[in-house]
Design an enzyme around this catalytic site. Structure first.
Site, mmCIF file in Angstrom:
data_model
loop_
_atom_site.group_PDB
_atom_site.id
_atom_site.type_symbol
_atom_site.label_atom_id
_atom_site.label_comp_id
_atom_site.label_asym_id
_atom_site.label_seq_id
_atom_site.Cartn_x
_atom_site.Cartn_y
_atom_site.Cartn_z
ATOM 1 N N ALA A 223 0.777 -1.243 0.000
ATOM 2 C CA ALA A 223 0.000 0.000 0.000
ATOM 3 C C ALA A 223 0.806 1.290 0.000
ATOM 4 C CB ALA A 223 -0.949 0.012 1.200
ATOM 5 N N ALA A 224 2.038 1.286 0.525
ATOM 6 C CA ALA A 224 2.776 2.551 0.652
ATOM 7 C C ALA A 224 3.119 3.114 -0.731
ATOM 8 C CB ALA A 224 4.049 2.319 1.457
ATOM 9 N N PRO A 225 3.104 4.454 -0.834
ATOM 10 C CA PRO A 225 2.893 5.468 0.205
ATOM 11 C C PRO A 225 1.431 5.837 0.455
ATOM 12 C CG PRO A 225 3.519 6.549 -1.821
ATOM 13 C CD PRO A 225 3.573 5.073 -2.107
ATOM 14 N N GLY A 226 0.475 5.216 -0.277
ATOM 15 C CA GLY A 226 -0.923 5.454 0.052
ATOM 16 C C GLY A 226 -1.809 5.934 -1.077
ATOM 17 N N GLY A 227 -1.283 6.039 -2.297
ATOM 18 C CA GLY A 227 -2.105 6.539 -3.395
ATOM 19 C C GLY A 227 -3.358 5.722 -3.626
ATOM 20 N N LYS A 228 -3.219 4.412 -3.680
ATOM 21 C CA LYS A 228 -4.368 3.547 -3.924
ATOM 22 C C LYS A 228 -5.191 3.356 -2.652
ATOM 23 C CE LYS A 228 -1.935 1.441 -7.764
ATOM 24 N NZ LYS A 228 -0.832 2.431 -7.703
ATOM 25 N N ASP B 205 -0.765 -3.915 -6.136
ATOM 26 C CA ASP B 205 0.120 -3.090 -6.953
ATOM 27 C C ASP B 205 1.530 -3.607 -6.669
ATOM 28 O OD1 ASP B 205 0.742 -0.948 -8.719
ATOM 29 O OD2 ASP B 205 1.405 0.223 -7.004
ATOM 30 N N CYS C 159 3.892 -0.910 -12.741
ATOM 31 C CA CYS C 159 4.291 0.258 -13.527
ATOM 32 C C CYS C 159 5.482 -0.128 -14.407
ATOM 33 C CB CYS C 159 4.608 1.462 -12.646
ATOM 34 S SG CYS C 159 5.900 1.177 -11.407
#
Length: 310
Positions: free
Chosen positions: A116-121, A184, A237
């Site tokens: 999860a880091a840094p938190g965008g999703k 991700d 990505c």
């Protein structure tokens, strides 16, 4: 990254992209001359997009494939704006906004952001839950988990648990628990070479082999934690087929209960290529984002559903 800097890209990377893209390769290479794009995503749990557009003190332009996303110019410095400190938006590269926008989250569901880091999703998923249900945002790195926690607190998400656990431990703890999961996955980052030159300098031909092994462990663990009828969104990505269609091929071979679904379309999206995986025609349902076709960096995503047992 300007034209001179493209010459520093690893020859093996350029040769592979030339082989994959064929006649599109010159346009792909030219995209490295263009400046990177900057984006922000409005926290619709705190403010509507209409209200945001009325009060934002710097120029923004809607991102056409993200309903609450906006382009901004680098000189705007939105991280210094009080609206950012109030948690009204999150700064995120436009293509990276796409995965969370393509998995439908309903208030009341149990949702996992595996890396999860840094938190965008995670902040996008938390806003979609609207304070109902549960979001578990996990990252194996302790330092990155701290940054994740800060961003989630800034967004004001009340129903979240930030975890700092190895994925295998999560899979043992939460068998068939989650309605929705985003993975991700850690990847070779080829889609971010224009944005982060250091990634390009660190790239090696062997990197995808190492990361594909990790991705395949993570995607199986994610499938184990998904309840029947639940959805799993896998994203990277990178352009590397081994990490994209290759990893999805592996999951579908290992888990007959997982089905690849069509993703909501956008005119700039490119379909997955079966030949870049195991030849399964369903791999066309994957989505690739190329910087020579869209106003963003490189990305890949796939949406899968766990079938209910008869």
């Amino acid at each position: 990254m300007n034209q001179n800097k493209t010459e520093t890209l690893h020859p093996a990377f350029l040769e592979r992209m030339k082989s994959l893209l064929g006649e599109e390769y010159p346009l792909f290479l030219k995209s490295f001359e263009a400046p990177r794009t900057f984006g922000l995503r409005v926290n619709t749990d705190k403010i509507t997009c209409e209200e945001f557009e009325r009060i934002v003190p710097f120029p923004v332009t809607p991102i056409p494939w993200i309903k609450n996303g906006y382009f901004y110019e680098e000189e705007s410095r939105p991280s210094r704006c009080p609206l950012y400190q109030a948690g009204l938006y999150y700064l995120q590269e436009p293509s990276a906004m796409t995965p969370a926008s393509r998995i439908p989250v309903t208030p009341g569901e149990y949702v996992l952001d595996m890396c999860a880091a840094p938190g965008g999703k995670a902040t996008a998923l938390g806003a979609a839950l609207k304070g109902e249900g549960l979001l578990i945002a996990n990252d194996i790195s302790t330092s990155r988990a701290r940054a994740l926690l800060r961003n989630i607190e800034l967004f004001g998400i009340p129903n979240v648990f930030v975890a700092n656990e190895p994925p295998e431990k999560l899979s043992r703890t939460f068998p068939e628990f989650f309605h929705k999961i985003i993975l991700d996955a850690p990847c070779s980052g080829e889609g971010m070479f224009r944005k982060e030159e250091a990634l390009a300098k660190d790239w090696t031909p062997e990197k995808s082999h190492e990361l594909a092994r990790i991705q395949r462990e993570l995607i199986l663990q994610s499938a184990d934690m998904l309840r029947p009828g639940g959805l799993l969104l896998y994203s990277t990505c990178t352009f590397a087929p081994e990490e994209d269609e290759g990893t999805i091929s592996y999951l579908l071979e290992q888990r007959e209960d997982m089905e690849l679904l069509e993703l909501p379309a956008y005119e700039g999206f490119s379909p997955g290529v079966p030949e870049w995986g195991n030849g399964n025609e369903n791999l066309r349902k994957c989505v690739r984002i190329f910087p020579h076709k869209m106003n963003g960096e490189g990305h890949s995503l796939a949406l899968m559903k766990k079938q209910r047992q008869p």
